[in-house]
Design a protein around this motif. Structure first.
Motif, short mmCIF file in Angstrom:
data_model
loop_
_atom_site.label_atom_id
_atom_site.label_comp_id
_atom_site.label_asym_id
_atom_site.label_seq_id
_atom_site.Cartn_x
_atom_site.Cartn_y
_atom_site.Cartn_z
N PRO A 24 0.82 -1.23 0.00
CA PRO A 24 0.00 0.00 0.00
C PRO A 24 0.84 1.27 0.00
N ASP A 25 2.05 1.21 0.56
CA ASP A 25 2.89 2.41 0.59
C ASP A 25 3.43 2.76 -0.78
N LEU A 26 3.53 1.77 -1.66
CA LEU A 26 4.10 2.00 -2.99
C LEU A 26 3.04 1.99 -4.08
N ALA A 27 1.87 1.44 -3.82
CA ALA A 27 0.79 1.37 -4.81
C ALA A 27 -0.45 2.04 -4.22
N PRO A 28 -0.70 3.32 -4.52
CA PRO A 28 -1.85 4.03 -3.93
C PRO A 28 -3.19 3.37 -4.23
N HIS A 29 -3.31 2.70 -5.39
CA HIS A 29 -4.58 2.08 -5.74
C HIS A 29 -4.88 0.86 -4.87
N ALA A 30 -3.92 0.43 -4.04
CA ALA A 30 -4.15 -0.70 -3.14
C ALA A 30 -4.31 -0.25 -1.70
N ALA A 31 -4.49 1.05 -1.48
CA ALA A 31 -4.59 1.55 -0.11
C ALA A 31 -5.88 1.10 0.56
N THR A 32 -6.98 1.02 -0.20
CA THR A 32 -8.26 0.58 0.34
C THR A 32 -8.86 -0.46 -0.60
N SER A 33 -9.80 -1.21 -0.08
CA SER A 33 -10.44 -2.23 -0.91
C SER A 33 -11.25 -1.59 -2.03
N GLU A 34 -11.89 -0.42 -1.75
CA GLU A 34 -12.66 0.26 -2.79
C GLU A 34 -11.76 0.72 -3.93
N ALA A 35 -10.60 1.30 -3.57
CA ALA A 35 -9.67 1.75 -4.61
C ALA A 35 -9.13 0.56 -5.41
N MET A 36 -8.87 -0.55 -4.71
CA MET A 36 -8.35 -1.74 -5.38
C MET A 36 -9.38 -2.29 -6.37
N GLU A 37 -10.62 -2.36 -5.94
CA GLU A 37 -11.67 -2.88 -6.82
C GLU A 37 -11.89 -1.96 -8.02
N ARG A 38 -11.85 -0.65 -7.78
CA ARG A 38 -12.02 0.30 -8.87
C ARG A 38 -10.89 0.19 -9.89
N TYR A 39 -9.68 0.01 -9.40
CA TYR A 39 -8.52 -0.13 -10.29
C TYR A 39 -8.65 -1.39 -11.14
N LEU A 40 -9.06 -2.50 -10.52
CA LEU A 40 -9.16 -3.76 -11.26
C LEU A 40 -10.31 -3.73 -12.27
N ARG A 41 -11.41 -3.06 -11.91
CA ARG A 41 -12.51 -2.94 -12.88
C ARG A 41 -12.07 -2.10 -14.08
N THR A 42 -11.31 -1.04 -13.81
CA THR A 42 -10.81 -0.20 -14.91
C THR A 42 -9.87 -1.00 -15.80
N MET A 43 -9.01 -1.77 -15.17
CA MET A 43 -8.10 -2.61 -15.94
C MET A 43 -8.87 -3.62 -16.79
N ARG A 44 -9.85 -4.24 -16.19
CA ARG A 44 -10.65 -5.21 -16.94
C ARG A 44 -11.29 -4.55 -18.15
N ASP A 45 -11.86 -3.36 -17.98
CA ASP A 45 -12.50 -2.67 -19.10
C ASP A 45 -11.49 -2.29 -20.17
N ASP A 46 -10.29 -1.87 -19.74
CA ASP A 46 -9.26 -1.54 -20.73
C ASP A 46 -8.89 -2.75 -21.57
N LEU A 47 -8.72 -3.90 -20.91
CA LEU A 47 -8.35 -5.11 -21.64
C LEU A 47 -9.46 -5.55 -22.58
N VAL A 48 -10.70 -5.40 -22.13
CA VAL A 48 -11.83 -5.78 -22.98
C VAL A 48 -11.86 -4.89 -24.23
#
Length: 397
Positions: free
Chosen positions: A43-67
């Protein structure tokens, strides 16, 4: 009015690391976002992993980009399947199988490693923290660290064992072109990488007191020497000064300075005689280490540079070695390494100070005096060699 063509400016494509792809696979398999952040990110090096909400939002964005990339570059069947899933659910619902197909079609989204990338972008948090704790912050710094230390590079990094070290080096080798850096050939070859396989003990070699499986026959040329510390070295029989082979410089079966009278020690060759001398200091470990260092340097120089046995050294040889102490050959110099490493070298960078050179000469003179006293040698050539000149500074009181 006729429709006019409008220009649409798209944002630059995002890039994702191997860790991101691993996290997305776990997300598709319904692993909680908080667990994914804890397992794969710091979490100290990856801000998108600081909270579960941010982590889920990041992964959903990644999924949409790949799609989106899969819709552009994938097969027609995959595109139709994704479009149908988007119409039905509002966003593409992926399974492990469809995610694999999407990843293959969206390879343009994968980030390419660069030498300036921090290690936490490509390695697990635990590994990245261990590397960063030793000052290895980037991939380029990791390559430099490995190249400087050879096969034993991982020994100074806590909790990076041999298996994990091989995995990291294999990954670096696969990405040498992207990194623009080469990993040295002996980095993943183990601690004995610097030792030639042909250097192992043979019947024509005289070893020390260790097991023959651990010994290395020293030799080679002064420009490309084959070196080993005293406890692991073996000397070619012709240069051992012993009784069983052709003597040094072809002068006989024994060293030219070997005494003919009854010897007080059971030493069939020079290494055994040196071991007998060092054994006197077995209860003084610091002194024993210092004397071993000076004697192993002399043995390596005599065999590799001078091409003679220690028991055949003359005053001229001793004077030449005194000059060598002032300016060791570059192939004999290297940074501090483990004594089991193939990159071990007898001299440290910067050479020896005049005081250290004088100390070496005094140690060797005393050792040869003892070998003469016990009648292993006929005489002490070092008795005719003066100590190197040292500078004495007077400080006014």
């Amino acid at each position: 009015m006729a429709n006019q063509t409008q220009s649409l400016t798209l944002p630059p494509p995002r890039s994702y690391t191997r860790t991101d792809f691993t996290a997305l696979r776990a997300f598709v398999q319904r692993l909680p976002a908080a667990t994914i952040a804890r397992l794969y990110y710091d979490p100290d090096l990856a801000p998108h992993a600081a909270t579960s909400e941010a982590m889920e939002r990041y992964l959903r964005t990644m999924r949409d980009d790949l799609v989106q990339l899969a819709l552009l570059h994938g097969s027609t069947v995959l595109a139709q399947h994704l479009k149908a899933s988007i119409r039905q659910h509002g966003s593409a619902k992926l399974t492990a199988v469809t995610l694999r197909m999407v990843e293959q079609a969206s390879t343009l989204a994968a980030a390419v490693p660069a030498a300036a990338h921090p290690v936490h972008l490509w390695f697990r948090p635990l590994v990245a923290r261990r590397l960063a704790g030793e000052g290895i912050a980037t991939l380029g710094a990791l390559v430099d660290w490995c190249n400087a230390r050879g096969g034993s590079w991982w020994r100074s990094v806590p909790r990076i064992g041999a298996l994990r070290a091989r995995t990291l080096v294999a990954w670096l080798r696969r990405h040498e072109a992207a990194l623009g850096m080469r990993v040295a050939a002996d980095v993943d070859a183990g601690d004995d990488a610097g030792s030639d396989a042909s250097a192992r003990v043979s019947p024509d070699a005289i070893g020390g007191q260790g097991g023959t499986g651990d010994l290395v026959v020293i030799g080679g040329s002064p420009l490309a020497p084959r070196l080993a510390p005293f406890e692991r070295l073996a000397v070619p029989a012709a240069l051992s000064g012993g009784d069983g082979g052709e003597g040094a410089r072809g002068t006989g079966q024994r060293g030219t300075n070997r005494a003919t009278a009854f010897a007080f020690i059971r030493a069939p060759h020079d290494l055994a005689a040196i071991h007998a001398y060092l054994h006197r200091y077995r209860d003084r470990p610091a002194t024993c280490r210092a004397y071993t260092r000076e004697l192993e340097r002399l043995v390596l120089w005599a065999v590799i540079v001078r091409g003679t046995a220690v028991s055949s050294l003359t005053v001229e040889d001793c004077e030449a070695y005194k000059d060598f102490l002032a300016a060791p050959a570059p192939a004999f110099v290297g940074p501090k390494q483990s004594r089991v490493s193939g990159r071990w070298r007898p001299f440290a960078p910067g050479g020896l100070s005049p005081d250290s050179q004088a100390y070496a000469v005094r140690v060797l003179r005393a050792a040869f005096a003892w070998l003469t006293e016990v009648r292993y040698l006929a005489g002490n050539p070092w008795s005719a060699v003066h100590d190197p000149v040292t500078v004495t500074r007077e400080v006014p009181v």
